[in-house]
Design an enzyme around this catalytic site. Structure first.
Site, PDB file in Angstrom:
ATOM      1  N   GLU A   1      -7.608  14.383  37.811  1.00 31.98           N
ATOM      2  CA  GLU A   1      -8.640  14.922  36.914  1.00 31.98           C
ATOM      3  C   GLU A   1      -7.977  15.524  35.678  1.00 31.98           C
ATOM      4  OE1 GLU A   1     -11.692  17.329  38.773  1.00 31.98           O
ATOM      5  OE2 GLU A   1     -11.780  18.593  36.987  1.00 31.98           O
TER       6      GLU A   1
ATOM      7  N   ASP B   1     -16.945  14.448  36.932  1.00 34.74           N
ATOM      8  CA  ASP B   1     -17.461  15.798  37.137  1.00 34.74           C
ATOM      9  C   ASP B   1     -18.411  16.058  35.988  1.00 34.74           C
ATOM     10  OD1 ASP B   1     -16.107  16.243  39.444  1.00 34.74           O
ATOM     11  OD2 ASP B   1     -14.865  17.880  38.695  1.00 34.74           O
TER      12      ASP B   1
ATOM     13  N   ASP C   1     -13.813  26.861  29.495  1.00 36.20           N
ATOM     14  CA  ASP C   1     -14.409  25.942  30.452  1.00 36.20           C
ATOM     15  C   ASP C   1     -15.647  26.616  31.057  1.00 36.20           C
ATOM     16  OD1 ASP C   1     -14.501  23.708  32.035  1.00 36.20           O
ATOM     17  OD2 ASP C   1     -12.959  24.388  33.433  1.00 36.20           O
TER      18      ASP C   1
ATOM     19  N   ASP D   1     -18.372  25.338  32.228  1.00 36.96           N
ATOM     20  CA  ASP D   1     -18.934  24.630  33.388  1.00 36.96           C
ATOM     21  C   ASP D   1     -20.437  24.856  33.545  1.00 36.96           C
ATOM     22  OD1 ASP D   1     -16.548  23.476  34.073  1.00 36.96           O
ATOM     23  OD2 ASP D   1     -16.096  24.846  35.715  1.00 36.96           O
TER      24      ASP D   1
ATOM     25  N   ASP E   1     -12.258  26.407  49.853  1.00 35.30           N
ATOM     26  CA  ASP E   1     -13.698  26.692  49.736  1.00 35.30           C
ATOM     27  C   ASP E   1     -14.346  26.744  51.106  1.00 35.30           C
ATOM     28  OD1 ASP E   1     -13.301  26.255  47.019  1.00 35.30           O
ATOM     29  OD2 ASP E   1     -14.160  24.231  47.054  1.00 35.30           O
TER      30      ASP E   1
ATOM     31  N   HIS F   1     -12.898  22.014  47.985  1.00 38.34           N
ATOM     32  CA  HIS F   1     -11.459  22.313  48.100  1.00 38.34           C
ATOM     33  C   HIS F   1     -11.243  22.851  49.521  1.00 38.34           C
ATOM     34  CE1 HIS F   1     -12.103  23.183  43.730  1.00 38.34           C
ATOM     35  NE2 HIS F   1     -10.872  22.764  43.570  1.00 38.34           N
TER      36      HIS F   1
ATOM     37  N   GLU G   1     -14.030  14.816  33.709  1.00 39.13           N
ATOM     38  CA  GLU G   1     -14.998  15.925  33.628  1.00 39.13           C
ATOM     39  C   GLU G   1     -15.467  16.112  32.195  1.00 39.13           C
ATOM     40  OE1 GLU G   1     -14.367  19.648  35.773  1.00 39.13           O
ATOM     41  OE2 GLU G   1     -15.211  20.716  34.056  1.00 39.13           O
TER      42      GLU G   1
END
Ligand code: XLS
Ligand code: CA
Ligand code: CA
Length: 438
Positions: free
Chosen positions: A233, A297, A308, A310, A105, A102, A269
């Site tokens: 997404e 993803d 989420d 992840d 980031d 991003h 994702e």
């Protein structure tokens, strides 16, 4: 030198299933030929910047637990440069071909759009040099349109057009930088494009705003000659109660409504599929069936809780099912598998980030190797083809060709006194077939 943070870790190599070295690949052998091309070209693995180098190990109940040296200088250009050095040193050791980021980031967002753009371009120049030096490529870039308080009521779907305009500024800058860096996709995830309550929300307006925003992104892509793919997404919720890009089918309907179905594809994702009440495989199958698969993803949720999480993937059966579909549909074009996955908060050592990615890449490799066996053997594909064979001939073909009316067909069925015999779906046989290869 922040790159020195990983000094104790050797470059990660393929050592085969027999190794007991936790810092080696057992199955991910980038040059191994699978169905005619190298494993690395099938999987197109990416490391994500946000979870791996930005997230400090915080959660809603406590601050960061990771003592990453590049976090010490806060959100400054100096810190961004230190992070860049650490990220590329990590990429060099892991040896994966791609990364993703991003805007926020990699560079400080700044107070104004001009400041943010300047910082992003400054970092992009250094990133370009690091990419050339290491050979690591950009799978996708994206703009963060969900963290800053200005986006609390959405970006494109915000009731305030000035917020929409600010978001346009961020996306233009990030899309242009993605293009300059040779990125092969650009992702739009609408984390706050949704609502908390319908009491303050005009659904029709918000959909039209989002449709216009996406059309503007596509127009700009063509204007600057970005050859990559624009991806949406899907995710059903979190952070908002309800997100408009709920799942693959919902995004498909949105794309059709706004005439964008030929321009935008999906970044599916795994964990978002779970949150939407679907299997990851379902979302992939839907995207393939509608020519919408762009990228993935890769991660996993936790069956015991509904958020989420992840986590890094660890399910070979799921990887096999998904890879069998992707490979038999011709594989990725611009897409790949981005590890949108994060460590657990107690995994605080430098090697933990390596264990996570090594494990994830080995899972994908095992899925790919099993997919090769399944596709080479061909029984699964043959079963499905046989099951639908009636539609490729005679009556089935005539129905699909559109030449028969309901009444004509009904008359035929009556005249022939049709009594179709049920045929087994053979689910258990097919499940066994799959698990034999895993
Ligand atoms: C969050 C999303 C996000 C996108 C990129 O849940 O996965 O990280 O992939 O903005
Ligand atoms: Ca994601
Ligand atoms: Ca996620």
């Amino acid at each position: 030198m922040t790159a020195a943070y990983w000094d104790a870790i050797p470059p990660i190599r393929f050592e085969g299933p027999g190794t007991d070295n936790p810092l080696a690949f057992r199955f991910y052998d980038k040059d191994r030929t699978v169905l005619g091309k190298p494993m690395a070209d099938h999987l197109r693995v990416a490391v994500c910047y946000w979870h791996s180098f930005c997230w400090p190990g915080s959660d809603v109940f406590g601050p960061g637990t990771f003592a990453r040296p590049w976090h010490q200088d806060g959100d400054t250009l100096a810190a961004a440069e230190a992070k860049l050095a650490a990220a590329f040193a990590f990429f060099e050791k892991l040896g994966q071909p791609f990364f993703c980021f991003h805007d926020v980031d990699v560079a400080p967002l700044g107070e104004t759009l001009a400041e943010g753009r300047h910082a992003l371009e400054h970092i992009a120049e250094r990133m370009q040099a690091a990419m050339a030096r290491t050979g690591t490529k950009l799978l996708w870039g994206t703009a963060n349109l969900f963290s800053h308080p200005r986006y609390m009521a959405g970006a494109a779907t915000n009731p305030d057009p000035d917020v929409f305009a600010f978001a346009a500024g961020q996306v233009r800058a990030t899309l242009e930088v993605t293009h300059r860096l040779g990125g092969v996709n650009y992702v739009l995830w609408g984390g706050r494009e949704g609502y908390e309550t319908l009491l303050n929300t005009d659904l029709r307006r918000e959909a039209d705003q989002l449709g216009r925003f996406m059309a503007m992104v596509v127009e700009h892509k063509h204007k600057i000659g970005f050859p990559g793919t624009i991806l949406i997404e899907p995710k059903p919720c979190e952070p908002t109660k309800h997100q408009y890009d709920h799942d693959a089918a919902t995004v498909h309907a949105f794309l059709l409504k706004y005439g964008l179905e030929k321009e935008i594809r999906l970044n599916i994702e795994a964990n978002h599929a779970t949150l939407a009440g679907h299997a990851f495989e379902h979302e992939i199958a839907y995207a393939i069936a509608n020519d919408l698969l762009g990228c993935c993803d890769i991660n996993r949720g936790d069956p015991q809780n509904g958020w989420d999480t992840d986590q890094f993937p660890n399910d070979v059966a799921e990887a096999t099912a998904v890879l069998t579909r992707i490979v038999s549909a011709g594989g990725f074009t611009t897409g790949g598998f981005n590890f949108d996955a994060k460590l657990r908060r107690q995994s605080i050592d430098p090697e933990d980030l390596f264990h996570a990615h090594i494990g994830g890449m080995d899972i994908l490799a095992r899925g790919l190797i099993a997919a090769e066996r399944i596709l080479t053997e061909g029984r699964l594909a043959r079963f499905v083809a046989d099951r639908y064979a009636g539609w490729d001939q005679g009556r089935g073909r005539a129905i699909l060709a559109g030449g028969l009316s309901l009444a004509q067909l009904a008359d035929e069925a009556m005249a022939e006194n049709l009594k179709p015999a049920p045929r087994s779906g053979r689910q258990e046989y097919l499940e066994n077939l799959l698990s034999h290869h895993v």
